[in-house]
Scaffold this motif. Structure first.
Motif, PDB file in Angstrom:
ATOM      1  N   GLY A 174     -22.339   5.956   7.117  1.00  0.00           N
ATOM      2  CA  GLY A 174     -21.605   4.703   6.961  1.00  0.00           C
ATOM      3  C   GLY A 174     -22.286   3.530   7.622  1.00  0.00           C
ATOM      4  N   CYS A 175     -23.386   3.755   8.325  1.00  0.00           N
ATOM      5  CA  CYS A 175     -24.090   2.663   8.983  1.00  0.00           C
ATOM      6  C   CYS A 175     -25.557   2.696   8.596  1.00  0.00           C
ATOM      7  N   LYS A 176     -26.033   1.634   8.014  1.00  0.00           N
ATOM      8  CA  LYS A 176     -27.443   1.520   7.685  1.00  0.00           C
ATOM      9  C   LYS A 176     -27.940   0.163   8.176  1.00  0.00           C
ATOM     10  N   ALA A 177     -29.209   0.133   8.541  1.00  0.00           N
ATOM     11  CA  ALA A 177     -29.776  -1.138   8.985  1.00  0.00           C
ATOM     12  C   ALA A 177     -29.761  -2.134   7.830  1.00  0.00           C
ATOM     13  N   LEU A 210     -15.633   5.966  19.501  1.00  0.00           N
ATOM     14  CA  LEU A 210     -16.276   6.525  18.317  1.00  0.00           C
ATOM     15  C   LEU A 210     -15.228   7.030  17.329  1.00  0.00           C
ATOM     16  N   SER A 211     -14.221   7.704  17.829  1.00  0.00           N
ATOM     17  CA  SER A 211     -13.153   8.204  16.955  1.00  0.00           C
ATOM     18  C   SER A 211     -12.450   7.058  16.244  1.00  0.00           C
ATOM     19  N   ILE A 212     -12.139   6.017  17.001  1.00  0.00           N
ATOM     20  CA  ILE A 212     -11.439   4.853  16.432  1.00  0.00           C
ATOM     21  C   ILE A 212     -12.302   4.159  15.383  1.00  0.00           C
ATOM     22  N   SER A 213     -13.593   3.991  15.684  1.00  0.00           N
ATOM     23  CA  SER A 213     -14.498   3.320  14.748  1.00  0.00           C
ATOM     24  C   SER A 213     -14.646   4.101  13.449  1.00  0.00           C
ATOM     25  N   LEU A 214     -14.726   5.414  13.560  1.00  0.00           N
ATOM     26  CA  LEU A 214     -14.858   6.245  12.361  1.00  0.00           C
ATOM     27  C   LEU A 214     -13.597   6.183  11.507  1.00  0.00           C
ATOM     28  N   LEU A 215     -12.439   6.177  12.169  1.00  0.00           N
ATOM     29  CA  LEU A 215     -11.177   6.078  11.440  1.00  0.00           C
ATOM     30  C   LEU A 215     -11.058   4.734  10.740  1.00  0.00           C
ATOM     31  N   ALA A 216     -11.495   3.676  11.448  1.00  0.00           N
ATOM     32  CA  ALA A 216     -11.394   2.328  10.890  1.00  0.00           C
ATOM     33  C   ALA A 216     -12.490   2.037   9.877  1.00  0.00           C
ATOM     34  N   GLY A 217     -13.597   2.772   9.973  1.00  0.00           N
ATOM     35  CA  GLY A 217     -14.725   2.515   9.086  1.00  0.00           C
ATOM     36  C   GLY A 217     -15.478   1.257   9.437  1.00  0.00           C
ATOM     37  N   LYS A 218     -15.330   0.802  10.678  1.00  0.00           N
ATOM     38  CA  LYS A 218     -16.004  -0.420  11.124  1.00  0.00           C
ATOM     39  C   LYS A 218     -16.567  -0.209  12.528  1.00  0.00           C
ATOM     40  N   GLY A 219     -17.701  -0.880  12.790  1.00  0.00           N
ATOM     41  CA  GLY A 219     -18.278  -0.842  14.125  1.00  0.00           C
ATOM     42  C   GLY A 219     -18.853   0.492  14.527  1.00  0.00           C
ATOM     43  N   VAL A 220     -19.196   1.310  13.534  1.00  0.00           N
ATOM     44  CA  VAL A 220     -19.728   2.646  13.826  1.00  0.00           C
ATOM     45  C   VAL A 220     -21.212   2.548  14.178  1.00  0.00           C
ATOM     46  N   LYS A 229     -13.198  18.036  12.213  1.00  0.00           N
ATOM     47  CA  LYS A 229     -11.893  18.440  11.702  1.00  0.00           C
ATOM     48  C   LYS A 229     -11.685  17.937  10.274  1.00  0.00           C
ATOM     49  N   GLY A 230     -10.967  18.729   9.491  1.00  0.00           N
ATOM     50  CA  GLY A 230     -10.650  18.326   8.124  1.00  0.00           C
ATOM     51  C   GLY A 230     -11.802  18.566   7.169  1.00  0.00           C
ATOM     52  N   SER A 231     -11.608  18.138   5.943  1.00  0.00           N
ATOM     53  CA  SER A 231     -12.612  18.353   4.901  1.00  0.00           C
ATOM     54  C   SER A 231     -13.546  17.159   4.724  1.00  0.00           C
ATOM     55  N   ASP A 232     -13.120  15.989   5.179  1.00  0.00           N
ATOM     56  CA  ASP A 232     -13.939  14.781   5.022  1.00  0.00           C
ATOM     57  C   ASP A 232     -14.670  14.509   6.332  1.00  0.00           C
ATOM     58  N   ILE A 233     -15.842  15.093   6.498  1.00  0.00           N
ATOM     59  CA  ILE A 233     -16.617  14.949   7.733  1.00  0.00           C
ATOM     60  C   ILE A 233     -17.283  13.568   7.739  1.00  0.00           C
ATOM     61  N   PRO A 234     -17.061  12.763   8.794  1.00  0.00           N
ATOM     62  CA  PRO A 234     -17.607  11.403   8.810  1.00  0.00           C
ATOM     63  C   PRO A 234     -19.035  11.311   9.326  1.00  0.00           C
ATOM     64  N   LEU A 235     -19.718  12.438   9.456  1.00  0.00           N
ATOM     65  CA  LEU A 235     -21.073  12.450   9.981  1.00  0.00           C
ATOM     66  C   LEU A 235     -22.075  12.739   8.865  1.00  0.00           C
TER      67      LEU A 235
END
Length: 288
Positions: free
Chosen positions: A12-15, A72-82, A98-104
């Motif tokens: 979710g983060c690219k230069a 980090l948890s909050i940023s991943l949930l929000a999809g911002k500032g990661v 956790k879960g099926s949608d791994i944010p990494l």
């Protein structure tokens, strides 16, 4: 000890294109340890020297341990500032799988040709459903640190300590000569316990993932640690509960204990928090 200059990457983060300038691609790195910041700064220099056409500019932020993982948890949930890269501590890592949608980011393809250089059991810790989502910064071999000023006064040579029985006898000499404990036993962290059961091929779970904390080996090991405190009287419970507390740092810095069992990365704690021990600490393998 295996050291690799990589850790987990976050999706979710690219230069941005604006960052790909002469000074290099900007990457944001979050960590909870100031020594890790220094380490990665050196690794960036190495990278930029080796790959001048693909330079990196690393923007590092050092947070307190709990705050970094919470942010980090909050940023991943929000999809911002990661951040692009994060130094997730092992004890917190499972929270991000956790879960099926791994944010990494799936790192499996990156290590296909280098996998034999890693400790496979460690890669398993960072994997789920056959995909690898993190890589070790290091593998922290557990060792014994000895205060040689104290050991010499007690007439004890750490090189003569081969087994835990040798260690017990050496501890008795230290207590008799100095009136101070040979070591400290943690009560709020597992570092005094887990390495000893690992030495014996045990752990918290069996091969099927069933909890086996109260198996015979683990119980006997805990009884052994209790004996060091109550019967042999060569150990005390760690001031502050663990070897990362301010109470312990002050205690050890003033020669409170002749030795401490911790992973190899604990060397940095002596540099940062126990400067009066400079030149006094010897590192040896764990007693067998």
């Amino acid at each position: 000890m295996v050291t690799v200059a990589v850790c987990l990457l976050l999706s979710g983060c690219k230069a941005s294109p604006a960052s790909d300038q002469a000074d290099g691609t900007e990457l944001t790195f979050w960590t909870f340890n100031g020594l890790h910041e220094q380490f990665y700064a050196e690794m960036v220099k190495e990278w930029n020297k080796k790959y001048p056409e693909r330079k990196i500019k690393l923007n590092t932020v050092v947070y307190p341990y709990g705050q970094m993982h919470d942010n980090l948890s909050i940023s991943l949930l929000a999809g911002k500032g990661v951040p692009d890269i994060a130094d997730v501590e092992l004890g917190r890592y499972s929270n991000f799988l956790k879960g099926s949608d791994i944010p990494l980011t799936d790192l499996t393809p990156l290590v296909e040709d280098e996998r034999d250089k890693f400790v496979e059991a460690r890669l398993t810790l960072y994997s789920k459903n056959g995909k690898l989502y993190g890589l070790d910064t290091h593998v922290g071999t557990t060792v014994m640190y000895y205060n040689m000023e104290m050991m010499n006064k007690a007439g004890v040579d750490p090189d003569d300590i081969k087994t835990w029985e040798d260690y017990r006898e050496a501890g008795k000499k230290v207590v008799k000569a100095l009136g101070k404990p040979m070591t400290t036993i943690e009560t709020t962290d597992p570092n005094s316990f887990l390495p000893l059961v690992s030495q014996q091929g045990s752990g918290y779970f069996d091969q099927q993932g069933r909890l086996t904390l109260n198996n015979e080996t683990n119980v006997k090991t805990l009884e052994f640690l209790k004996t060091l405190i109550e019967k042999d009287k060569i150990a005390v419970t760690t001031p502050g509960g663990n070897h990362h507390s301010e109470e312990y740092y002050g205690f050890m810095n003033q020669g409170g204990s002749a030795s401490v069992l911790m992973p190899i990365w604990y060397m940095g704690r002596f540099l940062d928090y126990m400067p009066d021990l400079k030149g006094k600490i010897a590192i040896r393998p764990l007693p067998a």
